[in-house]
Scaffold this motif. Structure first.
Motif, PDB file in Angstrom:
ATOM      1  N   VAL B 195       0.786  -1.355   0.266  1.00 46.26           N
ATOM      2  CA  VAL B 195       0.082   0.298   0.263  1.00 46.26           C
ATOM      3  C   VAL B 195       0.818   1.151  -0.353  1.00 46.26           C
ATOM      4  O   VAL B 195       1.320   1.262   1.071  1.00 46.26           O
ATOM      5  N   PRO B 196       0.778   2.129  -0.690  1.00 48.74           N
ATOM      6  CA  PRO B 196       2.508   3.509  -1.227  1.00 48.74           C
ATOM      7  C   PRO B 196       1.746   4.521  -0.645  1.00 48.74           C
ATOM      8  O   PRO B 196       2.857   4.230   0.403  1.00 48.74           O
ATOM      9  N   ASN B 197       0.752   4.507   0.427  1.00 52.31           N
ATOM     10  CA  ASN B 197       0.736   5.266   1.638  1.00 52.31           C
ATOM     11  C   ASN B 197       1.386   6.665   1.942  1.00 52.31           C
ATOM     12  O   ASN B 197       2.330   6.471   2.614  1.00 52.31           O
ATOM     13  N   TYR B 368       4.024   1.912  -8.427  1.00 48.65           N
ATOM     14  CA  TYR B 368       4.087   2.351  -7.258  1.00 48.65           C
ATOM     15  C   TYR B 368       5.959   2.533  -7.498  1.00 48.65           C
ATOM     16  O   TYR B 368       6.210   1.357  -7.869  1.00 48.65           O
ATOM     17  N   GLU B 692       6.362  -4.983   5.016  1.00 43.95           N
ATOM     18  CA  GLU B 692       4.755  -3.857   4.281  1.00 43.95           C
ATOM     19  C   GLU B 692       4.763  -5.299   3.584  1.00 43.95           C
ATOM     20  O   GLU B 692       4.732  -5.845   2.867  1.00 43.95           O
ATOM     21  N   SER B 704      -4.716  -6.484   6.604  1.00 40.72           N
ATOM     22  CA  SER B 704      -3.999  -4.843   7.294  1.00 40.72           C
ATOM     23  C   SER B 704      -4.285  -3.469   6.237  1.00 40.72           C
ATOM     24  O   SER B 704      -3.929  -3.033   5.955  1.00 40.72           O
ATOM     25  N   SER B 706      -5.428  -0.751   8.099  1.00 38.74           N
ATOM     26  CA  SER B 706      -4.897   0.571   8.628  1.00 38.74           C
ATOM     27  C   SER B 706      -3.335   0.217   8.981  1.00 38.74           C
ATOM     28  O   SER B 706      -2.641  -0.940   9.117  1.00 38.74           O
ATOM     29  N   TYR B 710      -0.686  -3.023   9.346  1.00 42.29           N
ATOM     30  CA  TYR B 710       0.323  -2.936   8.093  1.00 42.29           C
ATOM     31  C   TYR B 710       1.401  -1.946   8.136  1.00 42.29           C
ATOM     32  O   TYR B 710       1.131  -0.637   8.630  1.00 42.29           O
ATOM     33  N   MET B 712       4.563   0.402   8.512  1.00 40.90           N
ATOM     34  CA  MET B 712       5.202   1.285   7.499  1.00 40.90           C
ATOM     35  C   MET B 712       6.010   1.656   8.578  1.00 40.90           C
ATOM     36  O   MET B 712       6.606   1.214   9.744  1.00 40.90           O
TER      37      MET B 712
END
Lengths: 264, 791, 164
Positions: B195-197, B368, B692, B704, B706, B710, B712
């Motif tokens: 997830v790029p986030n 990504y 990740e 995963s 949130s 997930y 980070m």
């Protein structure tokens, strides 16, 4: 977040009255868990009763016990010279809860009332055999924790103080969840003249629990090696994307040894 | 002499506003009369949408309007910008991607209704009153489930959930290579879903001016012109002159803000219906289930080697998860951005790759940071390490033996690309030296003495940036050109505004581009402004992704400035009564060669705008030029990354101790910014390698979902990162620059995993899939008794 | 709606808020102090960190009504009247400790608290650990750690701030 009525009573009696008057009223301590829950709309209180003006932010040594007011933030416990001297393991534990910002606002009373299965404080309270004082009674730690997010508290009951007996030795070892940094496995060991108590948080399916086999072994010999060969039942462990039950069971042993080593 | 031109670590111009809280991100903006939008989303992974009953919700306080899929039946679907053809020549299956779900929901997060209300909370409150009748259908939540016989279909028209079945390379040549091989090494690997986030969640404001009929979309985008094109032409049918897209300060993108998202179209469309601006800002939880995810490939790789360890042939079979719908560039990622890079830095004689793109009931997957190149690099650098071990060869030697030598450029790979320049041995040797590779065994021993397993991993890579030229991109399936645009406006007093089609969302363009201008025009930094991110100001542009801003966007600036200088020379020649061929421009001055006659840049600018003494018959007044630059080829940054880890065998926790990156990114304009880009990319690569993972359960729920689940990367997960450069110039753009935005994320994951596998060498571990979490490593340690004696 | 009064960046302000209004929402939406950002909804990212009564807090995890009477300092309030920056802001700029700028205000506010809380000195390990409440996706933290280490002696008056 759903809207609610905000109340900030100035004394315990008013706070209890407000909580008792409305089944949907909820108490707000530091809010570090409760506010995110509200934001996710997972809880819909009618009234939120802020306990911050009740005068419960204090630490004192009395009668050979460390007394921590329920609204004392983790950061205050961590930095307290009294705690560091009398019960350094508790200061150490408090200093590693959440992050710096959480520690300024999160409180011991809030943590215990919520009884999150991966919170740190329940391990200390249970291992030290602390008593939880409320507006109406005192509750022994062994009676207080009743499974994850479940405690002996009544809905309109407010924790006022936690009384910690002072052990000969104690330490806490935490293996943090890599994402949330909550305890994935946290082990608190406390050695008293009467024996050793060990409490585990994060790992169990029913929240914090005492580890009888570890206690027996450590009561005989308070050394990391005393735990060799003693396993933790895998079927009582949590499993999630961060770790299987066998991994958690294994970590319980590793963290327990580390805690014993740290306690010296 | 320009002191803060090319090569200087100039402090960033943009920092003052960011550091003082005066950035201007989309959520910081508010339009007069603004309403708020909230999207009701599916919590069902796959289901038949029988009914959306909004009648009760419409009566809730503050509600202005509620729209559902039916309202968008007449507008276009969210388009895909890249078309791939299967082996058999058929075009990819391209199902309609409705703005709001119509008939079916296909992933958790699929938008079902847009609620417009006076406040954000009122919109959320009303959304809870919408009654949904969704009949849950069996879901396919991962590649394996989607490709199983009789799997549920995400789209009825995509049989077997296959979007396309593509291949590239010379299959016969590869088979011949395998036939004569001394050894064939096979590796099955997974490139984990991410997830790029970006730290800023996506946000948008749709606005409509009733009097002019003009639409404005403020959005968190890396490429506002691309959004204008996709949304205007394909979805809403708004011509360009009536649609302005503004992407102001954007808080990180990493690819996830390239794509045109349904929310942008829904808000723009609805703004005209309610005749008010509508603002929407994603929660992070919403971002997890709506921002396009990255990676998610499963591959089988086979490498054929001769007895000396030369790579004879490589065969790769990849399954790539597309998610529930085709996001903007999704089909290009596993194909032309990945498979074509499988030669890497090696002179492998023959390569053949097959890619099956697969629909699943998950969030769409797209580019990504690195987009395809990290997947290729991970595969290649892992199989090279495995090959070295199985051939009993040294990891350094096997690489050196197979490098494309520096005198072989331009080098035509067997798999479409032609590398223009590089010196892989230089970056390799530079990294080995900087990492003190030679001294590693002593560090391994020291770590062992304190009970830690220490490992070192090497990765080399080449990547391709700035997809080009447009004609080639078009032939490969791109539905747009991939040039870049710069407009240089010299003002009468000699100050300069640069309008660029590139977009800065952390890259520091306002500084780097000003350095280019300062260098070429001799104008000081405080006289230069860089304007980007507004289709109402910038003539055109394709935006920022694929590490293209400097090599393509910067080159466009150079071309536009060349035109400025050419015109300035003509004006100067007129003023100084000299032949234009005798005019030289240097350090901000136009001078007549061999004389002391000179005019400053400012004097020429003023003359251009006050043309009293001016060659008006031959030259228009004014000093403003535009250039469209279409590169002749990709650029090919390359390099070597070395990672050193320590594993705690009791817990399985891996700590990265040292990380060394030596990269060839071509000409460096601002070394400080280049280092920062590499460090950031490496941190994302370490995140992918160790932490990740976007995990769906079998039913299609994102576990995963949130930042509580997930992982980070935080400051204590990342080591200090040494960044070095070894430069060869790009041969086909005027700057010689290659691009730096993605190298960190491309080179680092295999370096980390190679180090982890090295650390576990006594446990007989051949491969670890990413992320190498503590739990995974512990279970490998637990399952494999140490084989100390065997080593 | 309740009216609350507090001091923000040295000025007394009042605002009408709902009980459910978060401190960060009040700062951004009512007071237009948009330097404080929101990057997550689970109190993990720290983009919203401000100081309340001298302590760094996550403004997304505090109700506005809880700040009644408090002294709040935001990133905007760090800038001096003459436009000059706080040493931490200066060191972030000097060491390229920001890229997209989104996490920066919260990062700076946390970093200031971290440095203030450690007059005895700060090791690299302590800085990295001390940033556990703040996420940055751009920088890889390397330069943030450097900037904080460089700000420590300035903030504790061990060295004069280098002239620009």
């Amino acid at each position: 977040m759903y809207d609610f009525t905000y109340a900030k009573p100035a004394n315990i009696a008013d706070a209890v009255k407000t909580l008792a008057a409305d089944a949907e009223a909820k108490a707000l301590a530091g809010g570090m868990t409760f506010i995110p829950v509200l934001k996710q709309r997972l809880n819909k209180p009618s009234t939120v009763v802020d306990l911050s003006a009740l005068g419960l932010n204090y630490i004192k040594l009395e009668g050979g016990k460390l007394i921590v007011g329920a609204m004392t933030p983790h950061g205050t416990v961590a930095a307290s010279p009294e705690v560091k001297k009398a019960l350094p393991a508790l200061a150490e534990l408090a200093g590693n809860i959440g992050d710096r910002q959480v520690r300024y606002r999160g409180t011991i009373g809030g943590s215990l009332a919520n009884n999150d299965p991966s919170a740190c404080y329940p391990a200390a309270v249970l291992a030290l055999g602390a008593t939880i004082k409320t507006n109406t009674r005192t509750i022994a730690a062994d009676d207080y924790f009743q499974g994850m997010f479940t405690t002996a508290l009544n809905p309109d009951e407010i924790i006022t103080e936690v009384h910690f007996p002072l052990p000969e030795k104690a330490a806490y070892a935490k293996f943090a969840n890599p994402a949330s940094r909550y305890a994935m496995v946290g082990v608190f060991v406390a050695k008293f003249a009467s024996g050793v108590r060990v409490a585990i948080t994060g790992a169990g399916q029913n929240g914090v629990f005492r580890h009888a086999a570890f206690e027996a072994a450590l009561s005989k010999s308070f050394t990391p090696d005393a735990l060799n060969g003693i396993t933790t039942p895998v079927d009582e462990m949590n499993a999630d994307i961060h770790g299987s039950a066998p991994y958690r069971a294994h970590l319980v042993g590793v963290m327990a040894k580390r805690a014993v080593a740290a306690a010296g | 002499m320009v002191v803060d031109g090319i090569g200087a670590s100039v402090k960033r111009k943009e920092d003052l506003r960011f550091l003082s809280g005066r950035g201007n991100y989309v959520d910081d903006m508010n339009r007069p009369g603004q309403a708020y939008g909230h999207f009701l989303r599916s919590d069902v992974p796959h289901g038949k949408l029988n009914k959306v009953d909004i009648s009760a919700a419409l009566k809730k306080p503050g509600v202005i309007a509620i729209y559902t899929g039916d309202d968008f039946a007449a507008v276009g679907g969210v388009p895909c910008g890249w078309q791939i053809h299967s082996k058999d020549g058929s075009p990819m299956v391209e199902p309609r991607h409705p703005v709001l779900a119509a008939g079916k929901v296909r992933h958790v997060g699929d938008p079902i209704a847009l609620v417009v209300a006076e406040t954000k909370q009122q919109a959320k409150d009303a959304a809870e009153a919408i009654i949904l009748d969704i009949e849950s259908l069996p879901a396919v939540a991962n590649l394996t489930a989607a490709l199983a016989p009789n799997a549920a279909l995400v789209h009825d028209e995509a049989k077997g959930n296959i979007c396309f079945d593509w291949h590239i390379g010379d299959k016969a040549a590869v088979e011949a290579g395998f036939a004569k091989a001394h050894k064939i090494v096979r590796l099955d690997l997974t490139n984990n879903r991410l997830v790029p986030n970006a730290m800023e969640p996506r946000a948008a404001i749709g606005d409509y001016d009733v009097s002019s009929g003009e639409y404005t979309l403020y959005t968190t985008s890396q490429n506002p012109h691309v959004i204008r094109l996709l949304m205007g032409a394909f979805v809403l049918g708004i011509p360009e002159h009536k649609l302005r897209v503004v992407a102001p300060d954007v808080g990180g993108g990493f690819g996830s803000k390239i794509f045109h998202y349904a929310e942008e179209a829904a808000l723009t469309w609805a703004a005209a219906k309610v005749k008010r601006p509508i603002k929407w800002t994603a929660d992070r939880t919403e971002a997890f289930i709506t921002d396009a995810h990255g990676r998610d490939h499963i591959s089988v790789a086979e490498l054929a080697l001769d007895a000396e360890g030369h790579f004879l042939a490589l065969k790769v079979d990849t399954q790539a998860n597309m998610g529930a719908y085709l996001s903007t560039f999704a089909p290009s990622v596993p194909t032309y951005l990945s498979a074509t890079l499988l030669a890497g830095v090696y002179k492998t004689a023959a390569i053949y790759a097959e890619v099956k793109a697969v629909f699943t009931n998950t969030v769409p997957v797209d580019a990504y940071r690195g987009a395809g190149r990290p997947e290729a690099t991970f595969l290649l650098e892992r199989i090279v390490d495995v090959a070295a071990r199985e051939m009993n060869m040294d990891r350094v030697e096997i690489r050196k033996k197979n490098f494309i030598p520096k005198d072989a450029f331009p080098y035509q790979t067997p798999i479409a690309l032609q590398y223009d320049s590089g010196d892989y041995l230089a970056t390799f040797d530079g990294a080995l030296k900087a990492a003190d590779y030679a001294g590693f065994e002593a560090r391994r021993k020291a770590a062992a003495a304190k009970g830690k397993l220490r490992g070192i991993g090497i990765s080399t890579y080449v990547e391709a940036c700035g997809i080009a030229p447009s004609a080639v991109a078009g032939a490969l399936g791109a539905r747009a050109g991939l040039y870049e645009v710069a407009n240089i406006r010299v003002h009468p007093t000699g100050s300069v505004t640069v309008f660029t089609g590139a977009h800065s969302h952390g890259q520091g363009h306002e500084t780097t581009f000003a350095q280019l201008v300062s260098e070429q025009l001799g104008v000081p930094h405080d006289m230069i402004d860089i304007v980007h991110g507004d289709t109402g100001k910038v003539p055109f542009g394709m935006g920022t992704y694929g590490s293209r801003s400097l090599s393509v966007g910067g080159s466009a600036m150079v071309k536009a400035m060349d035109k400025i200088i050419d015109k300035g020379k003509k004006i100067a020649a007129h003023l100084m009564e000299a032949d234009v061929h005798d005019i030289e421009f240097k350090d901000g001055k136009f001078s007549v060669v061999g004389t002391d006659k000179a005019k400053s840049f400012g004097e020429i600018a003023l003359t251009a705008y006050v043309p009293h003494n001016y060659p008006i018959e031959e030259l228009e007044p004014g000093l403003e030029e535009t250039a469209f630059y279409d590169p002749k080829n990709f650029t090919y940054p390359g390099g070597c990354h070395i990672c050193e880890v320590e594993i705690d065998p009791d817990t399985g926790v891996t700590q990265v101790i040292n990380f060394t990156a030596v990269d060839d990114v071509g000409r460096v304009i601002n070394p400080m910014i280049v280092e920062g880009q590499v460090q950031g990319g490496v941190a994302q690569g370490i995140g992918q390698a160790l932490l990740e993972h976007a995990i769906y359960d079998e039913s299609g729920q994102l576990l995963s979902g949130s930042m509580m689940d997930y992982t980070m990367p935080r400051a204590d997960n990342i080591p200090n990162i040494f960044v070095g450069t070894e430069t060869t110039l790009c041969t086909h753009n005027p700057l010689g620059s290659k691009g730096v935005g993605e190298v960190g994320a491309i080179g680092s994951p295999p370096a980390v995993i190679n180090a982890v596998v090295d650390a576990l060498r006594d446990y007989g571990v051949r491969h670890v899939d990413m992320p190498a979490t503590a739990a995974k490593i512990w279970s490998l340690i637990d399952a494999n008794q140490p084989k100390m004696a065997a080593e | 709606m309740a009216q609350i009064s507090l001091t923000v960046n040295g000025k007394t302000v009042s605002a009408d808020v709902e009980s459910r209004t978060l401190l960060v929402e009040m700062l951004r939406d009512k007071l237009h102090l948009t330097g404080t950002h929101v990057g997550c909804d689970t109190s993990q990212c720290g983009a919203c960190v401000v100081q309340v009564n001298g302590m760094s807090v996550k403004a997304c995890t505090m109700l506005a009504v809880q700040a009644e009477g408090a002294k709040v300092l935001t990133i905007e309030g760090l800038v001096n009247e003459d436009g000059s920056l706080h040493p931490m802001q200066e060191m972030f700029r000097e060491h390229h400790a920001l890229q997209c700028g989104y996490c920066t205000p919260g990062m700076v506010m946390s970093a200031i608290d971290l440095v203030n809380s450690h007059p005895e000195g700060l090791t690299e390990e302590q800085i990295r650990h001390g940033l556990e409440g703040n996420l940055c996706r751009c920088t890889g933290y390397h330069n943030i750690v450097k900037a904080i280490a460089a700000a420590w002696p300035i903030m504790h008056n061990k060295v004069p701030m280098a002239a620009e």
